[in-house]
Design an enzyme around this catalytic site. Structure first.
Site, PDB file in Angstrom:
ATOM      1  N   TYR A  55       9.458  -5.231   6.946  1.00 50.44           N
ATOM      2  CA  TYR A  55       8.085  -4.259   7.548  1.00 50.44           C
ATOM      3  C   TYR A  55       8.116  -4.934   9.071  1.00 50.44           C
ATOM      4  CZ  TYR A  55       6.524  -3.596   2.683  1.00 50.44           C
ATOM      5  OH  TYR A  55       6.610  -2.880   1.335  1.00 50.44           O
ATOM      6  N   HIS A 121      13.623  -5.889  -3.227  1.00 53.77           N
ATOM      7  CA  HIS A 121      13.072  -4.868  -2.795  1.00 53.77           C
ATOM      8  C   HIS A 121      13.684  -3.512  -3.323  1.00 53.77           C
ATOM      9  CE1 HIS A 121      10.519  -3.534   1.010  1.00 53.77           C
ATOM     10  NE2 HIS A 121      10.028  -2.833  -0.001  1.00 53.77           N
ATOM     11  N   SER A 200       1.472   2.543  -2.795  1.00 56.69           N
ATOM     12  CA  SER A 200       0.902   3.776  -2.183  1.00 56.69           C
ATOM     13  C   SER A 200       0.156   4.724  -3.281  1.00 56.69           C
ATOM     14  CB  SER A 200       2.418   4.797  -1.918  1.00 56.69           C
ATOM     15  OG  SER A 200       2.896   4.346  -0.786  1.00 56.69           O
ATOM     16  N   PRO A 201      -0.985   3.600  -3.780  1.00 55.27           N
ATOM     17  CA  PRO A 201      -1.817   4.285  -4.814  1.00 55.27           C
ATOM     18  C   PRO A 201      -2.803   5.385  -4.185  1.00 55.27           C
ATOM     19  CG  PRO A 201      -2.647   2.102  -4.035  1.00 55.27           C
ATOM     20  CD  PRO A 201      -1.707   2.310  -3.334  1.00 55.27           C
ATOM     21  N   ARG A 204       0.065   7.734  -0.120  1.00 54.58           N
ATOM     22  CA  ARG A 204       0.556   7.576   1.122  1.00 54.58           C
ATOM     23  C   ARG A 204      -0.639   8.275   1.838  1.00 54.58           C
ATOM     24  NH1 ARG A 204       5.347   5.513   1.550  1.00 54.58           N
ATOM     25  NH2 ARG A 204       6.586   5.537  -0.665  1.00 54.58           N
ATOM     26  N   GLY A 205      -2.100   8.111   1.505  1.00 54.15           N
ATOM     27  CA  GLY A 205      -3.122   8.564   2.308  1.00 54.15           C
ATOM     28  C   GLY A 205      -3.423  10.242   1.800  1.00 54.15           C
TER      29      GLY A 205
END
Length: 330
Positions: A55, A121, A200-201, A204-205
């Site tokens: 990240y 990952h 990403s619950p 993703r917005g």
């Protein structure tokens, strides 16, 4: 809501995904705003912070190291290894020597002598599972990590790794509109006593109550490469989102809260790690823990948005090729 077990520690089931403070969704906020958000998270009671070496190419771990390590005992620290970046190209490297070198680099950036939960990952098909897990079990014995996990691994590989050394957590994208873990991984983790951590619950917005037009996203926003946000699929998905927002409004809660509550109801071993750059959203997400959302509302949300109603795959073919989690298309 009661705490749930994760990597040998009881934590609140809503943690903080820290990725977009440094990378992925447009330009990161100024440094002082990042620090303020992390400090506010601790004030609220967040006790699970999730980062990764990739990240911001280390920038996110460095941020956490500078901002909150004076409160190291107050939270579970999770990070990841295995994705490597060479200019615009990305690859996967879970060779033991590569992961152990990466671990030492992460510890230095985080200014910590221990990472509580260290994930691979992505699955690396080039390396035997026994070798990958063996390296992390040695890191556990050395006290550098408390437990290991995997991210976006399929059920068969999870079982194989868990047989080599018990696995603490599996992380995967899971939300109302990304149901891939329901094929096999969610039940596998439940059966084996492994925590499941949903990234990403809030789709993703998309289920956050604000995104209306993906064309307004920043040029380098990762969502611009995702089919569900493109010009063909987004109008159909937005129609679902409008109905979802209405469900939440009728119940007097925010759309993101409904999305998180639905996930937390999928099992007592489920955790969620929504990310945000907004303190208001940080507070809103955390407040979900105090809500009592009716089961019929959760059922309505799940029937409205699911793998059969959403338009478009979650990833492009190239991105999907790096994911081991079972896919509905296959």
């Amino acid at each position: 809501m009661e705490k749930r077990e994760l990597a040998g520690r009881m934590v609140l089931p809503i943690g903080l995904g820290c990725m977009n403070l440094s990378w992925a969704y447009g330009d990161p906020p100024p440094h002082e705003q990042k620090v303020a958000l992390l400090e506010r998270a601790l004030e609220l009671g967040y006790d699970h912070f999730d980062t990764a070496n990739v990240y911001g190419l280390g920038a996110n771990e460095t941020l956490l190291g500078e901002a909150i390590m004076d409160r190291r005992g107050d939270f579970l620290l999770a990070s990841k290894t295995g994705i490597v970046v060479h200019g615009p190209a990305r690859g996967i490297d879970c060779r033991p020597e590569a992961m152990l070198a990466s671990l030492d680099e992460s510890l230095a950036r985080l200014k910590s002598d221990r990472i509580d939960l260290f994930y691979m990952h992505r699955f690396d098909p080039k390396v035997p599972i026994a070798d990958m897990v063996g390296a992390l079990s040695r890191a556990i014995e050395a006290g550098k990590i408390g437990a290991y996990g995997v991210s976006e691994w399929g059920a068969a590989h999870i079982r194989e790794a868990h047989a080599v050394h018990p696995m603490a957590a599996v992380q995967a994208e899971y939300s109302l509109w990304t149901r891939n873990p329901e094929i096999a991984v969610l039940e596998t983790t439940r059966e084996l006593g492994i925590a499941f951590v949903a990234f990403s619950p809030v789709a993703r917005g998309a289920l956050g109550g604000e995104l209306r037009d993906p064309a307004t996203l920043a040029e380098k926003d990762l969502r611009r490469t995702m089919p569900r946000f493109d010009a063909d699929n987004w109008p159909r998905n937005l129609a679902l989102i409008d109905r979802f927002d209405a469900l939440a409004a009728q119940a007097g809660i925010a759309p993101a809260q409904l999305a998180l509550a639905w996930l937390l109801a999928q099992g007592p071993h489920v955790h969620v790690i929504p990310g945000t750059t907004s303190i208001a959203h940080l507070e809103e997400n955390f407040a979900t823990l105090s809500l009592n959302v009716a089961p019929d509302l959760l059922a309505s949300a799940g029937a409205l948005i699911n793998q059969s109603t959403v338009s478009g795959p979650r990833y492009s073919p190239a991105a999907q090729a790096t994911v081991d989690t079972e896919d509905f298309a296959s």
